[in-house]
Design an enzyme around this catalytic site. Structure first.
Site, PDB file in Angstrom:
ATOM      1  N   GLU A 133      85.670  33.213  30.292  1.00 30.79           N
ATOM      2  CA  GLU A 133      85.340  33.805  29.014  1.00 30.79           C
ATOM      3  C   GLU A 133      86.153  35.058  28.711  1.00 30.79           C
ATOM      4  O   GLU A 133      86.618  35.245  27.593  1.00 30.79           O
ATOM      5  CB  GLU A 133      83.848  34.133  28.955  1.00 30.79           C
ATOM      6  N   ASP A 134      86.314  35.924  29.708  1.00 30.37           N
ATOM      7  CA  ASP A 134      86.889  37.235  29.440  1.00 30.37           C
ATOM      8  C   ASP A 134      88.350  37.398  29.852  1.00 30.37           C
ATOM      9  O   ASP A 134      88.943  38.432  29.594  1.00 30.37           O
ATOM     10  CB  ASP A 134      86.070  38.322  30.161  1.00 30.37           C
TER      11      ASP A 134
END
Ligand code: MN
Length: 745
Positions: free
Chosen positions: A89-90
């Site tokens: 996600e990051d």
């Protein structure tokens, strides 16, 4: 982004080693190797990233992994996933990267975690849809949801560094979704902590006040517990039990919640003692037997409250909870709840059935309950008709309501949410049983479909092939499954009604050589109080709107020549008392039109109501002109009238009702329902309350607890009759009310 200092790097390394050292279910070198590999990848990926608090980002996934293993009890795969949970996600890494390094399973869990990471967006519909997605992934692998809960728990523990508005938002979601989810999965300790932390950020003052009160009262409470426990400790030790006896800790949130819901002060909540006895089970004696043995020793000392025994040992809760609860009269004359559990039961209670099932992996038996729950969610998700928002509401309801256990006639146990009705039960067994249900026998007594069930009830559903689900039922049910099944039926029925109504009005307009144009609808909408074509069609299709006054409506304020023509006819025929002498009659009577007026003076009426079909004002009718010039009013669908139309067409005259408010006409309704106490009285009261209705004859018979029959009444028109039907439908126990159109051939 800033590079970590050496001290910080040490801190990270230490945190990770601590995780490895205390990893409960990751034996073997391969596990350790993979966990280290995951750590290296995450550390690299989150390099230079910091959390809001300023600490290195990597400390967060490590902390989540710790919760996953220490507090939930999951194994190596879950630890790896927890460490990697924010990587895709990051950072630049993809699910494919994960799959290449760690294989398909772990990649799919990470994928699930990434997809649900934005569960709570600002838009509520998106939120619900994502929540649905989250549960979809849950049914693939329950670890996704468990790691998500661990992630949320760590975020709640570190919420301090977030800005206040974010704190409130995150706390709200936690209370509404995560805590109930943890509860439903049996993660009691996590649920409690989530609730307490939410309260702390949502109502800081309340939380701190309560915390102080708890601290102040601790000593007093300790004393009360000891006084209660001492005689028991002696007894249990004498027979050789190894056990812990403690006061059940009350969470701040649960105290607050009780104060709110029961509207009682702190002292009253806090003084209620709850004791927990956790024993080492003797391996050769069934745990259930040992629980009851301890129960018997407790009740030798303290008197039990007979209706307060909760046997979750013979019948564990759906989330896996097992224990024996008993409430006894304590030494100070106060009720004390005692929970009796083995260490195994306590572990399930505190850490959750999911975790228990996860590392036990003993086969299907232990996971049956969890599977059943997941299956239920699956059924809901699979229904394409269930709107995401509706689903969220239903799901919330299911989560909050504690469950009840009821029995089928054959003794099978079904678990339902609290406040579930007989109709919920019917749908729980089978959708078709639900759709055809007319009533139920609960403990051999007849009850209606909206009867609220209690734990222990034995329920038998009565069905009828002629039964149909109706809109009212949505108010009867609480389970998401029943609601979505009823909605499915209603949707398809509405479609049918629209189709039917469309056909009726189009045929009708055709008779007047009109097309269903927008000009026509412009007149119809206000006249029938509808806003759309579909609404009009469906009202015609269900019979709420009869088209008796269609011509009148079309005639209103129009410049259309066709209508003008009719207007002329109206004037001439209505002015003249004797239609026989009417000019129009000389040409052809069928071209004229008869207005059926209320005849209020005592003179002989110029029209009569046909006995064969008994039309009432509002029905679609035609007139038949007798030799003497009087008119007989038939229903348009009356077979006799149809015969007359074909054989003596020249004597048939279109007829329209004017307003009928004073004279009454005979109509008949058929009622069906459950023969419950007072139902006849309720029906007759409703009928006599309707000012425009008089009863002539009642004929209701009951058999097997179900009644049916007909009532003959005098009404002014179809509108009154429809109102009456709707009001009778509202009576509890009444299943169907229909107008009976007795048409004799
Ligand atoms: Mn996270």
């Amino acid at each position: 982004m800033s590079v970590l200092t050496t001290t910080e790097e040490d801190l990270v390394q230490k945190a990770f080693e601590d995780l490895i050292d205390h990893c409960t279910h990751c034996d073997g070198k391969t596990d350790q190797k993979m966990i280290r590999k995951a750590f290296r990848m995450a550390n690299e990926a989150h390099k230079g990233m910091r959390r809001k608090s300023g600490e290195p980002y990597i400390l967060h996934p490590i902390a989540v992994a710790k919760i996953v293993t220490h507090e939930i009890g999951l194994g190596a795969k879950s630890i790896i996933c927890a460490i990697l949970h924010d990587v895709v996600e990051d950072t630049e890494y993809t699910v494919e990267d994960i799959e290449n390094h760690f294989g398909k399973k772990i990649a799919s869990i990470i994928d699930g975690l990434t997809k649900i990471s934005d569960v709570f967006d600002n838009k509520s519909s998106l939120q619900a849809e994502n929540f649905r997605k989250m549960l979809l992934t849950l049914s693939d692998d329950v670890r996704v949801i468990l790691i998500k809960l661990a992630d949320r728990l760590h975020n709640m523990r570190t919420l301090q560094s977030m800005p206040p508005n974010k704190q409130i938002k995150v706390s709200g979601e936690t209370t509404y979704l995560y805590a109930p989810l943890a509860h439903r999965l049996g993660l009691y300790a996590i649920k409690t902590e989530l609730e307490d932390l939410s309260l702390k950020y949502r109502y800081p003052k309340v939380y701190n006040d309560l915390l102080n009160m708890v601290t102040d009262n601790e000593k007093k409470r300790g004393h009360m517990i000891n006084t209660f426990a001492l005689p028991l400790i002696d007894k249990l030790e004498n027979v050789g039990y190894e056990f812990d006896i403690t006061g059940r800790p009350k969470s701040i949130y649960s105290i607050w919640n009780k104060m709110q819901t029961k509207n009682i002060p702190f002292e009253e909540v806090y003084d209620l003692l709850a004791i927990r006895i956790i024993f080492d089970a003797h391996p050769e004696i069934p745990e259930k037997t040992q629980c009851w043995n301890i129960y018997s020793m407790i009740t030798d000392t303290y008197k039990p409250k007979p209706d307060r025994i909760r046997d979750w040992v013979s019948m564990p809760k759906a989330n896996g909870y097992e224990a024996l609860h008993v409430t006894v009269m304590g030494p100070e004359g106060k009720w004390v709840e005692v929970q009796i559990r083995s260490h195994r039961m306590d572990e399930i209670a505190e850490r959750g059935f999911a975790a228990h099932w996860q590392y036990k992996q003993a086969g299907k038996g232990s996971s049956a309950e969890l599977d059943r729950w997941i299956k239920k969610i699956r059924e809901l998700l699979d229904n394409p008709d269930s709107n995401a928002l509706e689903f969220l509401d239903d799901f919330k309801l299911n989560l909050f309501a504690s469950e009840i256990l009821v029995f089928t006639p054959k003794g099978q146990i079904k678990s339902l949410p609290k406040l579930a009705t007989t109709l919920d039960f019917a749908y729980e067994i089978h959708t078709e049983i639900g759709n055809r249900a007319i009533g139920a026998k609960v403990n051999h007594k007849l009850v209606s479909l909206n009867y609220t069930l209690k734990s222990g009830d034995q329920v038998e559903i009565l069905t009828s092939d002629s039964q149909r689900a109706n809109r009212e039922w949505l108010y009867y049910v609480t389970t998401a499954k029943a609601k979505s099944a009823i909605r499915t039926v209603l949707k398809s029925e509405t479609k049918d009604h629209i189709q039917k109504g469309k056909q009726i009005i189009e045929e009708k307009l055709k008779e007047y050589n009109l097309k269903p144009s927008s000009r026509v609808f412009k007149k119809l909408f206000p006249a029938y109080d509808v806003r759309s074509k579909d609404e009009l069609y469906s009202k015609i299709g269900t019979g709420i709107v009869t088209l008796g006054d269609l011509k009148k409506i079309l005639r209103k304020n129009t410049k259309n020549k066709w209508i003008r023509y009719w207007e002329l006819q109206f004037t001439s025929s209505s002015k003249n008392k004797k239609p026989a002498e009417n000019k129009a009659e000389k040409d052809s009577y069928s071209g004229s039109h008869y207005m059926i007026r209320e005849n209020l003076d005592d003179t002989e009426s110029e029209f009569s109501i046909a006995k064969c079909c008994n039309p009432i004002p509002g029905d679609d009718v035609i007139g038949y002109k007798n030799q003497d010039g009087s008119i007989v009013i038939h229903k348009i669908k009356c077979p006799k009238a149809i015969r007359l139309m074909s054989s003596q067409g020249n004597r048939i005259v279109p007829a329209t009702w004017t307003t009928h408010k004073i004279l009454s006409y005979l109509a008949s309704i058929h009622i069906q329902g459950l023969d419950s106490f007072g139902i006849y009285n309720n029906i007759t009261t409703i009928i006599s309350k309707e000012l425009s209705v008089n009863m002539r004859n009642i004929n209701l018979v009951s058999h097997d607890g179900v009644f049916e029959g007909s009532i003959d009444l005098y009404v002014h028109n179809t509108k009154d009759l429809n109102n009456l039907i709707m009001n009778i439908m509202k009576i509890k126990g009444v299943e169907s009310v229909k107008r009976v159109e007795k048409i004799e051939d």
